[in-house]
Design a protein around this motif. Structure first.
Motif, PDB file in Angstrom:
ATOM      1  N   LYS A 141      -2.033  10.198  -7.991  1.00  0.00           N
ATOM      2  CA  LYS A 141      -1.294   9.536  -9.073  1.00  0.00           C
ATOM      3  C   LYS A 141      -0.731  10.606  -9.990  1.00  0.00           C
ATOM      4  O   LYS A 141      -1.429  11.577 -10.329  1.00  0.00           O
ATOM      5  N   ARG A 142       0.526  10.442 -10.377  1.00  0.00           N
ATOM      6  CA  ARG A 142       1.179  11.445 -11.224  1.00  0.00           C
ATOM      7  C   ARG A 142       2.315  10.778 -11.983  1.00  0.00           C
ATOM      8  O   ARG A 142       2.976   9.864 -11.469  1.00  0.00           O
ATOM      9  N   ASP A 143       2.562  11.219 -13.216  1.00  0.00           N
ATOM     10  CA  ASP A 143       3.700  10.717 -13.986  1.00  0.00           C
ATOM     11  C   ASP A 143       5.010  11.158 -13.331  1.00  0.00           C
ATOM     12  O   ASP A 143       5.051  12.125 -12.563  1.00  0.00           O
TER      13      ASP A 143
ATOM     14  N   GLU B  66       5.655   2.952  -6.363  1.00  0.00           N
ATOM     15  CA  GLU B  66       6.288   3.990  -7.169  1.00  0.00           C
ATOM     16  C   GLU B  66       7.713   3.594  -7.538  1.00  0.00           C
ATOM     17  O   GLU B  66       8.349   2.782  -6.861  1.00  0.00           O
TER      18      GLU B  66
ATOM     19  N   TYR C 247      -6.111   9.768  -2.627  1.00  0.00           N
ATOM     20  CA  TYR C 247      -5.447   8.983  -3.666  1.00  0.00           C
ATOM     21  C   TYR C 247      -4.765   9.962  -4.611  1.00  0.00           C
ATOM     22  O   TYR C 247      -5.372  10.937  -5.076  1.00  0.00           O
TER      23      TYR C 247
ATOM     24  N   ASN D 228       7.674   8.869 -10.089  1.00  0.00           N
ATOM     25  CA  ASN D 228       6.246   9.087 -10.250  1.00  0.00           C
ATOM     26  C   ASN D 228       5.557   9.074  -8.892  1.00  0.00           C
ATOM     27  O   ASN D 228       6.188   8.890  -7.849  1.00  0.00           O
ATOM     28  N   ARG D 229       4.264   9.264  -8.879  1.00  0.00           N
ATOM     29  CA  ARG D 229       3.452   9.143  -7.662  1.00  0.00           C
ATOM     30  C   ARG D 229       2.296   8.181  -7.941  1.00  0.00           C
ATOM     31  O   ARG D 229       1.601   8.305  -8.945  1.00  0.00           O
ATOM     32  N   ASP D 230       2.140   7.233  -7.026  1.00  0.00           N
ATOM     33  CA  ASP D 230       0.999   6.321  -7.071  1.00  0.00           C
ATOM     34  C   ASP D 230       0.790   5.867  -5.627  1.00  0.00           C
ATOM     35  O   ASP D 230       1.359   4.867  -5.191  1.00  0.00           O
ATOM     36  N   ARG D 231      -0.030   6.588  -4.883  1.00  0.00           N
ATOM     37  CA  ARG D 231      -0.112   6.381  -3.440  1.00  0.00           C
ATOM     38  C   ARG D 231      -1.521   6.700  -2.940  1.00  0.00           C
ATOM     39  O   ARG D 231      -2.253   7.465  -3.575  1.00  0.00           O
ATOM     40  N   TYR D 232      -1.851   6.130  -1.806  1.00  0.00           N
ATOM     41  CA  TYR D 232      -3.137   6.446  -1.199  1.00  0.00           C
ATOM     42  C   TYR D 232      -3.039   6.333   0.315  1.00  0.00           C
ATOM     43  O   TYR D 232      -2.139   5.688   0.865  1.00  0.00           O
TER      44      TYR D 232
ATOM     45  N   LYS E 190       2.319   3.031  -1.131  1.00  0.00           N
ATOM     46  CA  LYS E 190       2.925   3.653  -2.296  1.00  0.00           C
ATOM     47  C   LYS E 190       3.486   2.557  -3.199  1.00  0.00           C
ATOM     48  O   LYS E 190       4.161   1.643  -2.713  1.00  0.00           O
TER      49      LYS E 190
END
Length: 930
Positions: free
Chosen positions: A232-234, A279, A230, A248-252, A277
Motif C-alpha cells: 500500500k502506498r500513496d 487503485e 501486501y 497509488n498502490r493498494d494490492r496484494y 488491485k
C-alpha cells in the motif's frame, strides 16, 4: 540515419561510456546475472529435482538455464538470452516486470492509461498496450503458463527463482509464439525442508509492504509452500480539485504451491495464485517546454514535416485552444506549472478509481520415461479489470469513463495446454524435442466512454477557432456571441460569411452545443481465440564441437468476434441530416465535415444503438529457426541463426475503428450491421538474422550478438487525439514521391506486388559479468538497436495508403526505442569481521539515449536521454536469520515520461499530455527467516 538520430547516438554513447567507466573500470561488462558460488548462503539456492523449474549456479559457478527446453550453461545457448537470478532481482528491488528494465538493456516495459495496459519491448519492438484486441509482440510466461497480455504481469510477483528474457522471435520450443521475444518468469518452488520468512518495508509516500511465506515438507514425497505480499502506498499525483491522490498502490498477492515427487522419475507441481488491485490510475500532466522545447514542438509542420519555428507552443495563450480551456474553467496553474509538477487539475467528481483481479491455477508434470522425458503444463487464468478516468485529462469536462464495472473493462478467461516429449537418439548425436500447444481464450471488453457535460461548450470552439479565433466566446451558445454572429451574418441582412448556408452553419453549431453527457451507454465486445500449434526443436551434434539446430512450428488460429453497441448521442444524426448537403460544396465541405465529425467523434451516434456486429478470421502460419553453432574451445561458442516469427492478427475492439456505410467514416452515414472490415488487422511476421559469440567461466563471461529483424504487417496502435488507429505498417519498394508524408489519405498507393517489410530492427548487443573475488561481482550490458520504419510506408499489405496521422513515421525510429541503452551493476557482500554477519552494497544503473515516446512520433513527445540509479545497503545476520536494508529507487530523482500523447480533442493545436514515470522512492526493509 537522420541528423536527429546522430545526436541521439552521440548523447547516449557519452552517457554509456560514463556509466561504464564509473561502475566497471577496466573491462566491458554486461547483463548475465552470474554470482560467485560461495558468495553467501542466499546465492546457494537449494536444488529441486523438478528440473523444469530450477535454474542455479552449478558447481563451477556457471549459470544454468532452460531457454532451449533443456538444462544448459548460459554460455552454451546459441541464442540471445538474459538470465537474471532471484537474488539479483531482490537486490534491484524488482517486484513486477517493469523493473526488469534496470537489469536488461534490450528490454523496456512501460504502462500508460491503465495498469492493465503494460507494453513490453525487446530491441525496440513491442505492441502498444491500450487496445486489448492486440496481443503483445513480447510474450510473457509465469511458471510456463502464457499470460495473454503483458499488462497481466504488472502485479506483485512474490519470491522469484529467476527470469529469462529471450530476444528475437520464438515458437519452436513450446508455448505461445511471439514475434519479438519472450519473458519467462519462474517463481520460487517448494523445497523439502521446513523454513519461512517475513519482511516489512516502509518508505516515502507512506509506502508499506508486508511479505511472508512458509515452506513445509509433508512427508517424504510432498512439499507445500505459501507466499503472500501486501503493498500500500500513496499516489504520486495530487488531484487538487477532488482532493485525492492518484497512481497509488493498494494490492496484494497470495500464491500456494504443492510439489509432489513420488519417485525420482516423476514430479508434479501445482500452483494456485490470486492477486487484486484497488487503485486509482493513471493521471497525466500537460507537456511544457522544459520537456519538449519550442524547437521541437509547434502547431504546424512545413512541407518536409519539420517544425515551424516561432509558432506558439504547447500551453501558451497564443495557442488558440488555451483561452478556450481557461474560459471553460481550466485552472491556469495546470497550464503553467512544470511538466513534472504532479499536481493535477481534473473535472470535479471524475475519478480514476479501478479494480483488477488476476487469478489462476497451473499444473506441471515431468515424467522421465527412460530415454524420453514427458512434460505437461496445464494452465487456466482469469483476468478482470475496470478503470474510471477523466479521459481528457483537463479540468473541463470533455470526455470521461465512470468508474463502474463497464468502465473500459476487459475480462480474459484463458485455458492453455502444452505437451512436450524430448530425448536423445543416435548415441546422443541428436537432442530432439516435439510438442503441441493449445490455447482457448474468451475476451470480453465493455466500455461506457461518454462526452462530458461541457463538450457542447468546448467542441463548437474548435470550429470558431478555425474560422477566426477572435470570434470565439466559450460562454456563449455555439461558442459565438451575438456580436460574432452579426459579423458572420453580414451587414444589412447580407448573405453572410457562408452565403445562403450561414444559417445552416449556425444551426449546426447550436446543435453541437447540446452534445453534453451523451455517448456510449454500454458497448460490449466478445472475442474467442482458439489456437493449435505443433512444434519441434532439434539439436544435431555434427561433431563434438559443431551443432546444427533446426526448429519448426505450425500454428492454426481462429478468432470469432461479436459486439452489441449502445449509444444515446442524438446530436450526431441531427447534424448529419442538417449538413450533409454542404459536403458537395467545395468552399463549405471542410466546415460542414468538421461539424459532423465533432458531433459523431469516435463513431458515437444513436444510430448504432442496439447494433450487433460479428465476424471471423482464420490464419495458418509456418515458422521456424535454423542455428549453426561451433565451440572452438570449451569456454567459447560462436553461432549464426535465422528465425521466422509470427504474431496473430485480430480485431480492433473499439467502435472508433468502424467504417461508415459508404466506407468514408462517420461523415458519410450511419453504420450498418456487418460493416466491420476496418476492424480487422493482419498477422505480424518477421524474418530475423543473428550472429553471436559467448564466452563463459566462473570468473568471467562475455557475450556479443549482432542482429537484423525485418517486420511485415507490423501492428501499430496510435491515438491521434480523437480516436485510436490500428494499422499494419509495410513499405513499398518503389518511390511514392512523398505520398506517405503528406496529409492526404488517398496519395501513397502501392502496387501489391511491390509491398515489402515496413520495420527493421538491427544492431549489436554486448553483455558480460565478472566475479573478481569471492564477495564481489559486476555485470553490465550495452545495446545498440537501430529500430526504424522504412521509407515509402503504406498501410495494409494490399498497398493501401498510410494514415495521414502517421506521416512522420517514414525513415525514423520507432517510439520508445532508444538507439543506445546501457546497464551496469555492482554487488559486494563482505563478511563483517568474524561475527558471522555480512554486509550488502548493491547498485545498478540504466542509461538511455534520446527517443520519442509517441507512436505517431510528433515532436512534442521526444524524451531526452537519462540515467537511472538504484542502490541498496544492508547488514545480514549469520545464515540470513535476519537483515536490515535501506534502499533507493531512482536515487537521483530523475524526471522522465513513459509516454506523451495528444491531449484528447485539443491535439490539433499541438497540446500534449504525458504519463510520468515514478519519482525517487526510498525506504527501509527488515527481513527475518528460519
Amino acid at each position: 540515419m537522420t541528423t536527429r538520430s546522430h545526436v541521439r547516438v552521440r548523447h547516449a554513447l557519452q552517457l554509456s561510456v560514463a556509466v561504464t567507466a564509473l561502475a566497471l573500470p577496466g573491462a566491458l561488462f554486461a547483463q548475465a546475472a552470474a554470482t560467485a558460488p560461495a558468495q553467501d548462503t542466499v546465492t546457494q539456492r537449494a536444488q529441486v529435482e523438478d528440473r523444469s523449474v530450477t535454474t542455479e549456479v552449478d558447481d563451477s559457478g556457471i549459470i544454468i538455464v532452460r531457454a532451449q527446453g533443456r538444462e544448459q550453461s548460459l554460455a552454451d545457448v546459441p541464442i540471445a538470452v538474459n538470465a537474471v537470478s532471484g537474488e539479483e532481482l531482490a537486490k534491484s528491488g524488482a517486484s513486477d516486470i517493469r523493473e526488469l528494465n534496470q537489469v536488461a538493456p534490450s528490454l523496456l516495459v512501460s504502462s500508460t492509461g491503465n495498469e492493465a495496459n503494460g507494453s513490453a519491448r525487446i530491441r525496440g519492438i513491442g505492441t502498444v498496450g491500450d487496445n486489448p484486441g492486440l496481443e503483445s509482440s513480447v510474450a510473457v510466461f509465469v511458471d510456463g503458463v502464457y499470460r495473454s497480455r503483458s499488462g497481466n504481469a504488472l502485479s506483485e510477483l512474490g519470491p522469484i527463482d529467476r527470469v529469462e528474457i529471450l530476444r528475437g522471435p520464438q515458437g519452436t520450443l513450446g508455448g505461445r509464439n511471439s514475434s519479438a521475444g519472450l519473458i519467462s518468469i519462474y517463481t520460487a518452488p517448494p523445497e523439502f525442508e521446513f523454513n519461512g520468512y517475513g519482511a516489512f518495508t516502509y518508505g516515502n509516500y507512506d509506502a508499506m509492504k508486508f511479505e511472508g511465506g512458509v515452506n513445509l515438507p509433508v512427508g517424504e514425497t510432498l512439499a507445500a509452500r505459501v507466499d503472500g505480499v501486501y503493498f500500500k502506498r500513496d499516489g504520486f499525483y495530487n488531484d487538487v480539485v477532488n482532493n485525492v491522490d492518484v497512481n497509488n498502490r493498494d494490492r496484494y498477492l497470495v500464491r500456494g504451491q504443492l510439489l509432489f515427487e513420488p519417485t525420482s522419475a516423476l514430479t508434479a507441481r501445482l500452483v494456485l495464485d490470486y492477486s487484486e488491485k484497488n487503485e486509482a490510475c493513471c493521471a497525466a500532466t500537460f507537456v511544457q517546454p522544459e520537456f519538449a522545447p519550442l524547437a521541437r514542438v509547434s502547431p504546424g509542420l512545413d512541407g518536409y514535416n519539420r517544425p515551424n519555428i516561432g509558432a506558439p507552443a504547447l500551453t501558451s495563450t497564443q495557442n488558440p485552444i488555451i483561452p478556450i480551456l481557461l474560459g471553460l474553467g481550466q485552472n491556469p496553474n495546470a497550464l503553467t506549472q512544470s511538466t513534472f509538477n504532479r499536481d493535477i487539475y481534473v473535472t470535479p467528481g471524475r475519478s480514476f478509481e479501478g479494480q483488477t483481479k488476476d487469478y489462476g491455477a497451473s499444473l506441471e508434470v515431468n515424467y522421465d520415461l527412460g530415454n524420453v522425458e514427458l512434460t505437461s503444463i496445464t494452465g487456466y487464468r482469469e483476468f478482470n479489470n475496470f478503470q474510471g478516468s477523466d479521459t481528457d485529462y483537463t479540468q473541463v469536462d470533455i470526455l470521461y469513463r465512470a468508474p463502474a464495472d463497464n468502465a473500459g473493462s476487459r475480462q480474459f478467461h484463458t485455458f492453455t495446454q502444452e505437451l512436450r516429449l524430448q530425448g536423445s537418439a543416435f548415441n546422443d548425436r541428436l537432442d530432439w524435442l516435439v510438442g503441441g500447444f493449445y490455447a482457448n481464450e474468451d475476451l470480453k471488453v465493455q466500455d461506457n466512454l461518454r462526452f462530458g457535460t461541457q463538450y457542447g461548450a468546448f467542441a463548437p470552439c474548435r470550429i470558431i477557432n478555425a474560422i477566426n479565433p477572435a470570434l470565439a466566446s466559450p460562454g456563449s451558445t455555439g461558442c459565438i456571441s451575438a456580436g460574432g454572429r452579426a459579423v458572420l451574418q453580414g451587414a444589412n441582412g447580407g448573405a453572410g460569411a457562408f452565403g445562403p448556408a450561414t444559417g445552416l452553419i449556425f444551426a449546426g453549431l447550436d446543435n453541437l452545443a447540446n452534445l453534453n453527457d451523451l455517448g456510449g451507454t454500454g458497448d460490449v465486445y466478445n472475442q474467442n481465440s482458439e489456437s493449435f500449434a505443433a512444434f519441434t526443436h532439434n539439436i544435431v551434434h555434427l561433431t563434438d564441437r559443431l551443432d546444427l539446430t533446426l526448429g519448426l512450428r505450425y500454428t492454426n488460429e481462429t478468432k470469432t468476434f461479436d459486439a452489441l453497441l449502445g449509444n444515446d448521442n442524438t446530436i450526431c444524426p441531427q447534424n448529419r441530416a442538417l449538413l450533409s448537403g454542404l459536403l458537395g460544396v467545395p468552399a463549405l465541405a471542410g466546415l460542414a465535415g468538421g461539424l459532423i465529425s465533432l458531433s459523431c467523434q469516435g463513431n458515437s451516434t444513436s444510430e448504432i444503438d442496439g447494433l450487433t456486429l460479428n465476424d471471423k478470421r482464420n490464419e495458418e502460419e509456418v515458422t521456424g529457426t535454423a542455428i549453426l553453432s561451433y565451440k572452438p574451445t570449451d569456454d567459447l561458442l560462436v553461432y549464426g541463426s535465422y528465425s521466422r516469427g509470427y504474431k496473430g492478427g485480430g480485431f480492433n475492439l473499439d467502435r472508433s475503428g468502424l467504417t461508415g456505410a459508404s466506407g468514408a467514416g462517420v461523415i458519410a452515414g450511419p453504420l450498418v450491421a456487418g460493416d466491420v472490415a476496418n476492424l480487422q488487422f493482419a498477422q505480424e511476421t518477421v524474418n530475423s538474422y543473428e550472429i553471436g559469440a559467448k564466452y563463459g567461466t566462473r570468473e568471467f563471461s562475455f557475450g556479443l550478438s549482432a542482429f537484423r529483424q525485418e517486420f511485415s504487417n507490423f501492428q501499430l496502435n496510435t491515438f491521434n487525439g480523437s480516436v485510436f488507429l490500428v494499422q499494419n505498417i509495410n513499405a513499398c519498394s518503389t518511390d511514392l514521391a512523398g505520398g506517405d508524408r503528406d496529409a492526404s489519405d488517398t496519395t501513397g498507393v502501392c502496387d501489391p506486388d511491390d509491398v515489402k517489410y515496413g520495420v527493421v530492427a538491427q544492431g549489436v548487443e554486448l553483455e558480460s559479468s565478472i566475479n573478481p573475488t569471492r564477495y564481489l561481482s559486476f555485470t553490465a550490458g550495452l545495446t545498440y538497436a537501430d529500430t526504424t520504419y522504412e521509407n515509402n510506408l503504406i498501410g495494409n499489405d494490399n498497398g493501401s495508403p498510410l494514415d495521414p496521422a502517421l506521416r512522420l513515421l517514414p525513415n525514423d525510429n520507432l517510439s520508445n526505442a532508444p538507439e543506445i541503452t546501457a546497464t551496469a551493476s555492482a554487488s559486494w557482500t563482505p563478511p563483517l569481521g568474524n561475527s558471522g554477519f555480512s554486509g550488502l552494497a548493491y547498485m545498478n544503473v540504466r542509461t538511455v539515449g534520446d527517443y520519442n515516446t509517441g507512436s505517431d512520433l510528433l515532436y512534442g513527445k521526444e524524451q531526452d536521454g537519462f540515467t537511472l540509479v538504484n542502490a541498496r545497503l544492508g547488514v545480514r545476520a549469520p545464515d540470513n536469520q535476519y537483515s536490515v536494508e535501506v534502499f533507493a529507487q531512482n536515487l537521483f530523482n530523475v524526471d522522465y515520461t513513459q509516454v506523451a500523447f495528444n491531449t484528447p480533442f485539443v491535439a490539433s493545436q499541438q497540446t500534449y499530455s504525458a504519463f510520468l514515470a515514478e519519482p525517487r522512492t526510498y525506504g527501509i526493509t527488515v527481513r527475518a527467516g528460519f
